[in-house]
Design a protein around this motif. Structure first.
Motif, PDB file in Angstrom:
ATOM      1  N   ALA A  28       0.832  -1.199   0.000  1.00  0.00           N
ATOM      2  CA  ALA A  28       0.000   0.000   0.000  1.00  0.00           C
ATOM      3  C   ALA A  28       0.867   1.249   0.000  1.00  0.00           C
ATOM      4  O   ALA A  28       0.593   2.213  -0.726  1.00  0.00           O
ATOM      5  CB  ALA A  28      -0.925  -0.014   1.217  1.00  0.00           C
ATOM      6  N   LEU A  30       3.962   1.629  -1.106  1.00  0.00           N
ATOM      7  CA  LEU A  30       4.613   1.855  -2.396  1.00  0.00           C
ATOM      8  C   LEU A  30       3.601   2.289  -3.447  1.00  0.00           C
ATOM      9  O   LEU A  30       3.922   3.021  -4.379  1.00  0.00           O
ATOM     10  CB  LEU A  30       5.330   0.584  -2.854  1.00  0.00           C
ATOM     11  N   TYR A  31       2.363   1.799  -3.278  1.00  0.00           N
ATOM     12  CA  TYR A  31       1.328   2.168  -4.245  1.00  0.00           C
ATOM     13  C   TYR A  31       0.956   3.630  -4.091  1.00  0.00           C
ATOM     14  O   TYR A  31       0.814   4.359  -5.078  1.00  0.00           O
ATOM     15  CB  TYR A  31       0.104   1.274  -4.032  1.00  0.00           C
ATOM     16  N   LEU A  32       0.811   4.065  -2.829  1.00  0.00           N
ATOM     17  CA  LEU A  32       0.341   5.423  -2.595  1.00  0.00           C
ATOM     18  C   LEU A  32       1.458   6.453  -2.720  1.00  0.00           C
ATOM     19  O   LEU A  32       1.194   7.633  -2.876  1.00  0.00           O
ATOM     20  CB  LEU A  32      -0.295   5.512  -1.201  1.00  0.00           C
ATOM     21  N   LEU A  33       2.708   6.011  -2.599  1.00  0.00           N
ATOM     22  CA  LEU A  33       3.825   6.953  -2.681  1.00  0.00           C
ATOM     23  C   LEU A  33       4.703   6.613  -3.880  1.00  0.00           C
ATOM     24  O   LEU A  33       5.773   6.017  -3.713  1.00  0.00           O
ATOM     25  CB  LEU A  33       4.664   6.901  -1.404  1.00  0.00           C
TER      26      LEU A  33
ATOM     27  N   ARG B 286       7.907  -0.570 -11.607  1.00  0.00           N
ATOM     28  CA  ARG B 286       7.192  -0.349 -10.355  1.00  0.00           C
ATOM     29  C   ARG B 286       6.725  -1.676  -9.797  1.00  0.00           C
ATOM     30  O   ARG B 286       6.078  -2.445 -10.500  1.00  0.00           O
ATOM     31  CB  ARG B 286       5.949   0.513 -10.598  1.00  0.00           C
ATOM     32  N   PRO B 287       6.997  -1.956  -8.536  1.00  0.00           N
ATOM     33  CA  PRO B 287       6.550  -3.234  -7.972  1.00  0.00           C
ATOM     34  C   PRO B 287       5.037  -3.313  -7.794  1.00  0.00           C
ATOM     35  O   PRO B 287       4.490  -4.400  -7.682  1.00  0.00           O
ATOM     36  CB  PRO B 287       7.272  -3.308  -6.621  1.00  0.00           C
ATOM     37  N   ILE B 288       4.373  -2.185  -7.729  1.00  0.00           N
ATOM     38  CA  ILE B 288       2.928  -2.224  -7.536  1.00  0.00           C
ATOM     39  C   ILE B 288       2.321  -1.046  -8.271  1.00  0.00           C
ATOM     40  O   ILE B 288       2.935   0.004  -8.389  1.00  0.00           O
ATOM     41  CB  ILE B 288       2.573  -2.192  -6.034  1.00  0.00           C
ATOM     42  N   GLY B 289       1.107  -1.266  -8.773  1.00  0.00           N
ATOM     43  CA  GLY B 289       0.434  -0.172  -9.449  1.00  0.00           C
ATOM     44  C   GLY B 289      -0.096  -0.605 -10.792  1.00  0.00           C
ATOM     45  O   GLY B 289       0.335  -1.608 -11.355  1.00  0.00           O
ATOM     46  N   PRO B 296      -2.822  -3.625  -7.068  1.00  0.00           N
ATOM     47  CA  PRO B 296      -2.713  -3.806  -5.616  1.00  0.00           C
ATOM     48  C   PRO B 296      -3.515  -4.997  -5.091  1.00  0.00           C
ATOM     49  O   PRO B 296      -3.031  -5.755  -4.259  1.00  0.00           O
ATOM     50  CB  PRO B 296      -3.267  -2.489  -5.066  1.00  0.00           C
ATOM     51  N   TYR B 300      -1.861  -8.190  -3.052  1.00  0.00           N
ATOM     52  CA  TYR B 300      -2.279  -8.650  -1.726  1.00  0.00           C
ATOM     53  C   TYR B 300      -2.813 -10.074  -1.778  1.00  0.00           C
ATOM     54  O   TYR B 300      -2.574 -10.873  -0.867  1.00  0.00           O
ATOM     55  CB  TYR B 300      -3.319  -7.694  -1.130  1.00  0.00           C
TER      56      TYR B 300
END
Lengths: 83, 585
Positions: A28, A30-33, B286-289, B296, B300
């Motif tokens: 979360a 890394l996703y949000l930042l 990017r590892p996530i996104g 995401p 998870y």
């Protein structure tokens, strides 16, 4: 006996919370930042450094501390019974 | 040729050592007594050796080539699973002294029916986990001797079935521990030498995905074994058999012919096989996104599956009983965490370098090959050939050890748990039981081998993700609630496991039928754990709460699970467990 089981469970949950606080929120975070992806360190994005380098040692540290505490709980229960 | 020799040596060495080791153990003393002398370090190496499969050795790097940095979650999840095992399962389960998951389920819940259900789930998980091992074998043998895909699948399936039937590699701690060090060597040494050879990561910009995969300073020649529909992510060109350049504009697809040399000019963009992805920019680094593997929700879901699924893998759990007591089980698991952390440093380096140095794998669609083909492609000549031989040998060690361990679990479950229930009689005599075990071992290999032939285009890491998803939505709630909650009833556990299996398997098969959608919520069909695990837990708890058939001796059960050894409090004392072990072995 019930008290030992509850103490062990409490300890496991504490370790789980510690794990969750570090690793569980990491996706979360890394996703949000997305900022972490844009900063490079030696040509490699910072977010990859965060994933690869500190995480396994943190798992290991949580596991090691947990195992020590869990064995200590067992030992103190043993003392209680032996006495 | 060197690769073939290395693979042959590993195969024969593993089989020979296993068969010899079994004799050795039988002639010296009982299996369990012998294993009491095993230190936590040996045990931890053995667990890691059995655990590191085709998914770890080949799959992570292959996935990373396609989806980029989000593949790293997989290696972290595979490691973190042992933390969950350590925190909630390792010591109590060792103290309880049941040797298999069906044993535990029946003893804890006093229900023969649940034993059968647990046995069925062991078969499903084991089967799903065998498929990617066989797929890896098909790919690896193709790299080694150029044989068609099905040959490798058939050869390894037959070798493992025969090996397990004649009793080789049966839970021999030292063989599995040796396998771990072999695999670590085989994955670490080639990539370290390559990094030294290049003086660091080569072609940095390509590595971190600023451009689409493209040929390097020299042209790439590709020879396909079957015609392949490919898409050019950017305008590019190719030649067929030395003919004129064919130019293709961005986003257009062409079918490349088989068995002729297709040439991509130096620096040219590499076309990508249908079903494979080539990402660039932040979508790769990017590892996530975004959507796809880095979404995401999917990250998870994968983390839940691996974190909670590891404890439900039948071949791993059996290893914990070679620990003398609960204390040693904990110490062993901490060491496993350390050993796996070390191993998982390396696969992702292959994926990153493969993107730059073996882009032709995007065209063939077999990115799972990258660990095997990278050394030779990156370092032409003798050095590269030797390093490729090393990684091929390591890959075969991975298939052999994991699939042997799985097949022992499956065959043991079939002959020990399922057969007596079907025939309503316990087979008498060691010879009869041995024959059943052999038949089961041979028979249990057939279905996974057939699925492996069909699932050629599905990535290894996705196949393994299914096994983890099913384990996490069945045995994980069984263990967590069975070990820590007094209120679990047989009916509750049964309902929870059935619901978990149904949701997970149906999602997987619907996903397969729809051709693996990768966007939006449908992507969860690929990894359903984030839905199936909570539902399985909730079902287990609610059904148990409404069930009036409580477990009568639940307090004694909790003592057996949680009381430290050496106090004389425990139900299952040491004599009983060692008798049970020798009977099963």
């Amino acid at each position: 006996m019930g008290r030992l089981q509850r103490a062990q469970f409490g300890l496991s949950m504490l370790a789980l919370v510690a794990f969750g606080a570090v690793f569980g929120v990491l996706p979360a975070a890394l996703y949000l930042l997305p900022h972490f992806d844009r900063v490079d360190l030696f040509g490699i994005p910072l977010s990859l450094w965060i994933l690869v380098v500190p995480m396994p040692p943190i798992f290991l540290a949580i596991g090691w501390l947990y195992a020590r505490r869990a064995d200590a709980l067992d030992d103190s229960f043993r003392d209680l019974v032996d006495r | 040729m060197i690769a073939l020799l290395a693979v042959g040596a590993v195969t024969l060495g593993t089989l020979g050592l296993g068969t010899w080791g079994v004799r050795f153990v039988r002639t010296t003393s009982d299996l369990l007594v012998a294993s009491r002398a095993v230190t936590p370090w040996w045990n931890a190496a053995a667990i890691s050796g059995e655990y590191l499969s085709a998914a770890s050795f080949l799959g992570i790097a292959g996935l990373e080539m396609q989806v980029g940095a989000s593949a790293l979650w997989q290696s972290l999840g595979f490691t973190a699973g042992y933390l969950a095992l350590l925190l909630f399962v390792a010591a109590p389960l060792r103290r309880y002294g049941s040797y298999t998951i069906p044993d535990f389920a029946e003893a804890r819940l006093h229900s023969p029916a649940i034993r059968l259900l647990a046995a069925a789930i062991v078969l499903v998980i084991g089967g799903f986990y065998l498929v990617p091992q066989l797929k890896g074998a098909g790919l690896a043998l193709n790299v080694v001797i150029g044989s068609p895909y099905w040959v490798g699948v058939a050869v390894v399936a037959v070798i493992v079935a025969i090996n397990v039937s004649i009793g080789g590699m049966r839970g021999i701690t030292y063989v599995q521990a040796f396998q771990f060090w072999l695999k670590l060597f085989a994955i670490a040494v080639p990539i370290c030498l390559l990094l030294i050879h290049f003086g660091g990561l080569p072609e940095r910009s390509a590595l971190f995905g600023e451009q689409f995969p493209h040929a390097g300073a020299s042209p790439i020649t590709i020879r396909l074994s079957s015609p392949q529909l490919v898409e050019f992510p950017q305008a590019g060109s190719f030649t067929v058999a030395g003919g004129a350049f064919v130019h293709v504009s961005a986003g257009k697809s062409v079918t490349l012919p088989a068995n002729v040399a297709v040439r991509i000019p130096a620096g040219g963009i590499v076309p990508v096989a249908q079903g494979t992805q080539a990402l660039r920019g932040s979508r790769w680094s990017r590892p996530i996104g975004g959507t796809g593997e880095g979404a995401p929700l999917l990250v998870y879901s994968l983390l839940i599956a691996t974190f909670l699924g590891t404890m439900g893998l039948p071949h791993v759990l059996v290893r914990f009983y070679t620990n003398p007591d609960g204390h040693a089980a904990r110490r062993t698991t901490v060491r496993v965490l350390g050993l796996l952390s070390l191993f998982y440093l390396f696969p992702s380096l292959y994926g990153a370098m493969g993107r730059a140095l073996t882009p032709q794998l995007y065209t063939t669609g077999q990115t799972d090959d990258v660990v095997l083909t990278l050394p030779h492609a990156a370092w032409p000549g003798t050095a590269g050939t030797i390093l490729t031989a090393v990684t091929c040998a390591g890959a075969f060690a991975a298939f052999l050890s994991t699939s042997s361990g799985l097949l022992v679990s499956i065959a043991g479950t079939l002959s020990h748990d399922v057969w007596p229930k079907v025939r309503h009689s316990v087979p008498s005599g060691v010879a009869t039981r041995r024959r059943h075990f052999r038949t089961a071992a041979a028979g249990a290999m057939v279905i996974p081998a057939l699925i492996a032939l069909v699932a050629r285009q599905v990535d290894i890491s996705i196949l393994v993700g299914w096994a983890f998803a099913i384990a996490a939505s069945t045995f994980c709630p069984l263990f967590l609630l069975g070990i820590w909650w007094t209120g679990l009833t047989a009916r509750g556990a049964a309902c929870g496991m059935v619901v978990g299996t149904l949701i997970a398997t149906s999602a997987i098969f619907v996903g397969l039928a729809l051709g693996e959608p990768t966007s939006g919520a449908l992507a969860l069909l690929q990894q359903p754990a984030i839905v199936s695990v909570p539902v399985a837990f909730l079902t287990m708890i609610t059904v148990s709460l409404t069930d009036r058939h409580r477990i009568p001796d639940v307090d004694a059960q909790m003592v057996a699970l949680h009381a430290p050894e050496g106090l004389g409090l425990r139900l299952a004392d040491e004599v009983d467990t060692s008798l049970g072990a020798s009977e099963r072995a």
